[in-house]
Design an enzyme around this catalytic site. Structure first.
Site, PDB file in Angstrom:
ATOM      1  N   ASP A  43       0.854  -1.196   0.000  1.00  0.00           N
ATOM      2  CA  ASP A  43       0.000   0.000   0.000  1.00  0.00           C
ATOM      3  C   ASP A  43       0.881   1.233   0.000  1.00  0.00           C
ATOM      4  O   ASP A  43       2.113   1.125  -0.031  1.00  0.00           O
ATOM      5  CB  ASP A  43      -0.973  -0.009   1.194  1.00  0.00           C
ATOM      6  CG  ASP A  43      -2.318   0.588   0.801  1.00  0.00           C
ATOM      7  OD1 ASP A  43      -2.334   1.744   0.344  1.00  0.00           O
ATOM      8  OD2 ASP A  43      -3.353  -0.094   0.930  1.00  0.00           O
ATOM      9  N   HIS A  89      -2.677   2.981  -4.737  1.00  0.00           N
ATOM     10  CA  HIS A  89      -2.107   2.473  -3.480  1.00  0.00           C
ATOM     11  C   HIS A  89      -0.686   1.954  -3.689  1.00  0.00           C
ATOM     12  O   HIS A  89      -0.290   0.946  -3.115  1.00  0.00           O
ATOM     13  CB  HIS A  89      -2.998   1.365  -2.883  1.00  0.00           C
ATOM     14  CG  HIS A  89      -4.295   1.877  -2.319  1.00  0.00           C
ATOM     15  ND1 HIS A  89      -4.410   2.421  -1.058  1.00  0.00           N
ATOM     16  CD2 HIS A  89      -5.543   1.930  -2.860  1.00  0.00           C
ATOM     17  CE1 HIS A  89      -5.679   2.785  -0.836  1.00  0.00           C
ATOM     18  NE2 HIS A  89      -6.387   2.496  -1.927  1.00  0.00           N
ATOM     19  N   GLU A 119      -9.856   2.620  -5.188  1.00  0.00           N
ATOM     20  CA  GLU A 119      -9.396   3.972  -4.879  1.00  0.00           C
ATOM     21  C   GLU A 119      -8.160   4.382  -5.690  1.00  0.00           C
ATOM     22  O   GLU A 119      -7.131   4.710  -5.114  1.00  0.00           O
ATOM     23  CB  GLU A 119      -9.087   4.071  -3.380  1.00  0.00           C
ATOM     24  CG  GLU A 119     -10.299   3.786  -2.509  1.00  0.00           C
ATOM     25  CD  GLU A 119      -9.960   3.726  -1.023  1.00  0.00           C
ATOM     26  OE1 GLU A 119     -10.767   4.244  -0.243  1.00  0.00           O
ATOM     27  OE2 GLU A 119      -8.929   3.155  -0.646  1.00  0.00           O
TER      28      GLU A 119
HETATM   29  C1  ACM Z   1     -10.973  -0.579   0.659  1.00  0.00           C
HETATM   30  O1  ACM Z   1     -11.430  -0.542   1.806  1.00  0.00           O
HETATM   31  N1  ACM Z   1     -10.305   0.451   0.156  1.00  0.00           N
HETATM   32  C2  ACM Z   1     -11.128  -1.744  -0.182  1.00  0.00           C
END
Ligand code: ACM
Ligand code: ZN
Length: 545
Positions: A206, A276, A340
């Protein structure tokens, strides 16, 4: 008088051991009938059909050894040929595990009389689940490390037929925001196994840290696994100034995968892409649209800096990384994230825009060209992983744009992702924030709860979850199952991690395992207090009472 007191005490202990009969079994079995009498297991011979594989035989042998140790009376283990014949003629004593190909892969049955206990299963999973059930019928000391020879090591005579409702019974762990040692991960797997979960979704990368060694890209475990401090509490502008990091070597990854497999758990690694990815960019800035410099984030949230997917070198990186990942994890799925992914940089990047033109992508009122660009990435990675024999799972954002057949959608922004996916013929796994986010606090009242992400998922709420809510009956076969997610932005110690996990994991297990209509919140809460808290205490877990 002394003799009478002793007798009375023995009687009371016997009563206690059986006070609940079959109550202690979580998740509740499909069918369970209590019969008269009981069977002493301490000192009993334990026999396993040699037709079972080594994992199953070793698990049964380990159970026999543990039972012998805690009860103070050895339980001799063997795997004799001809066991099923002896069982058929009724000539067996003690505890016997028989292979029965007529049972479903994850099913088992348990037939206990006052003379012997016979477990039947067709697979290793069935054997492992039967062992968990047997432990739950024994004193909680079976989970401890000390001897307890004064306990009554008996199980009630009974008939149990059991199998899970859902094939995917997952629990997720974020090792990026905070790093969990191999031993901590193993304890996590242990408690998952106790409650018959079978998928460990391991979030390994991440913005705040890359946690898996990749031989072809050594800087991932030299640079990308470090961040220069961490924000304090909820103050996004603060930094504790403490360099923070850690990664799993490939040997450690294999150790975890093997440990999980021995407990019936498949590890599903997640390499979150194309967003991420800030930590990876800090080590290989040429993978980003601007070229950096970048640094792994010291704060929570979602970085705008993502992989540049306009350049072929990014795909070389991803395919090389995923090739090593595919080698390390034998399961059929690799999770490729997809959540995201801000598109700001792609809009400005000449390479990403050139790729959009080359592919003929454009805004069509439903999705933007950049969303279609992410679809292109997803499909390309899916096709690559197929050459490695792997299927992809992605967060529900992968439904934006176009999704290729064979992808599985993990529905986290509510149920809509799973509803849409299953309607379109894609498999889906349910992890909605509303019921399955274990980083949310466990009580409405924040007082007394540790600092958290915000949001509330109480024990009652997860227990009440209806996985097929809004799913058309004809699409229900696409719902593989249910999983809870434990993101660790605000969780930095193993005690806190276990507190967030437990006892919600137990409620989750009944959602995942119990047949439709079988759950009973009153029974569950009673069993939790009477049986499961003593079990968690004996096993040394921290949990919310
Ligand atoms: C998430 O909680 N961004 C999958
Ligand atoms: Zn770019």
């Amino acid at each position: 008088m002394k003799r009478l007191t002793t007798l009375l005490a023995a009687f009371l202990i016997a009563l206690c051991a059986h006070a609940g009969g079959l109550d202690g079994i979580v998740p509740l079995p499909m069918k369970a009938t209590l019969l008269k009498g009981s069977l002493r297991l301490s000192g009993a011979p334990v026999k396993c059909d040699p037709a079972f594989d080594e994992t199953a035989r070793e698990a049964v042998a380990a159970f026999a050894a543990q039972l012998g140790y805690v009860s103070g009376r050895a339980c001799p283990f063997s795997a004799p040929v001809g066991l099923s014949g002896a069982a058929a003629s009724g000539k067996v004593k003690g505890l016997v595990f028989l292979k029965d190909a007529s049972l479903e892969p994850e099913a088992y049955s348990l037939d206990v009389s006052t003379r012997r206990a016979v477990v039947r299963a067709s697979s290793t999973s069935g054997v492992l689940y039967a062992l968990q059930t047997l432990r739950q019928l024994l004193p909680a000391a079976i989970y401890g490390t000390g001897t307890a020879d004064r306990e009554r090591w008996v199980i009630p005579a009974c008939l149990i037929e059991d199998r899970p409702r859902f094939a995917w019974r997952g629990m997720h762990l974020d090792s990026s925001r905070h790093f969990w040692s191999v031993d901590e991960v193993k304890r996590y797997l242990d408690v998952m196994a106790m409650y018959k979960l079978n998928r460990f979704h391991w979030h390994l990368t991440d913005d705040q840290g890359w946690r898996i060694e990749i031989k072809a890209y050594p800087l991932l475990s030299q640079i990308a696994c470090w961040r220069e401090g961490t924000m304090i509490g909820r103050d996004f502008d603060s930094n504790d100034g403490i360099r923070y990091g850690g990664f799993y070597s490939q040997d450690e990854i294999r150790e975890v995968v093997d440990y999980a497999a021995a407990r019936g758990i498949t590890v599903v690694p997640e390499i979150d892409l194309p967003g991420h990815m800030l930590a990876a960019l800090s080590a290989y800035p040429e993978l980003g649209c601007t070229g950096g410099p970048y640094a792994a984030w010291t704060r929570w949230g979602v970085s705008d800096q993502v992989l540049c997917v306009g350049r072929e070198s990014t795909f070389t990186f991803l395919e090389t990384v995923l090739s090593e990942v595919a080698e390390l994890f034998p399961g059929e799925y690799i999770h490729i994230g997809g959540d995201e992914c801000p598109k700001d940089e792609w809009k400005k990047c000449p390479d990403c825009q050139a790729k959009i033109r080359e592919l003929g992508l454009h805004d069509d009122g439903r999705f933007t060209a950049e969303q279609y660009l992410q679809s292109y990435v997803t499909k390309r990675i899916q096709a690559f992983l197929a050459t490695k024999g792997k299927k992809i799972i992605g967060w529900d954002e992968i439904l934006e744009g176009e999704l290729a057949p064979g992808a599985t959608v993990m529905s986290w922004r509510g149920m809509a992702g799973a509803q849409e996916a299953s309607r379109k013929g894609f498999d889906a796994i349910l992890t909605p924030t509303s019921h399955c986010y274990f980083d949310y606090r466990q009580a409405e009242d924040p007082a007394g709860e540790p600092l958290g992400f915000g949001g509330v998922v109480t024990l009652e709420r997860i227990y009440s979850f209806d996985p097929l809510d809004g799913i058309a009956p004809e699409d229900a076969r696409h719902i593989l199952g249910v999983q809870a997610n434990l993101w660790t932005e605000y969780i930095s110690t193993p005690e806190h991690l276990e507190y967030m996990l437990l006892p919600r994991l137990l409620a989750l297990s009944e959602v995942q395992w119990c047949q439709e209509g079988q759950r009973d919140p009153e029974r569950f809460l009673r069993v939790l207090a009477e049986h499961e808290y003593p079990v968690l205490d004996a096993a040394g877990y921290n949990y919310r009472k």
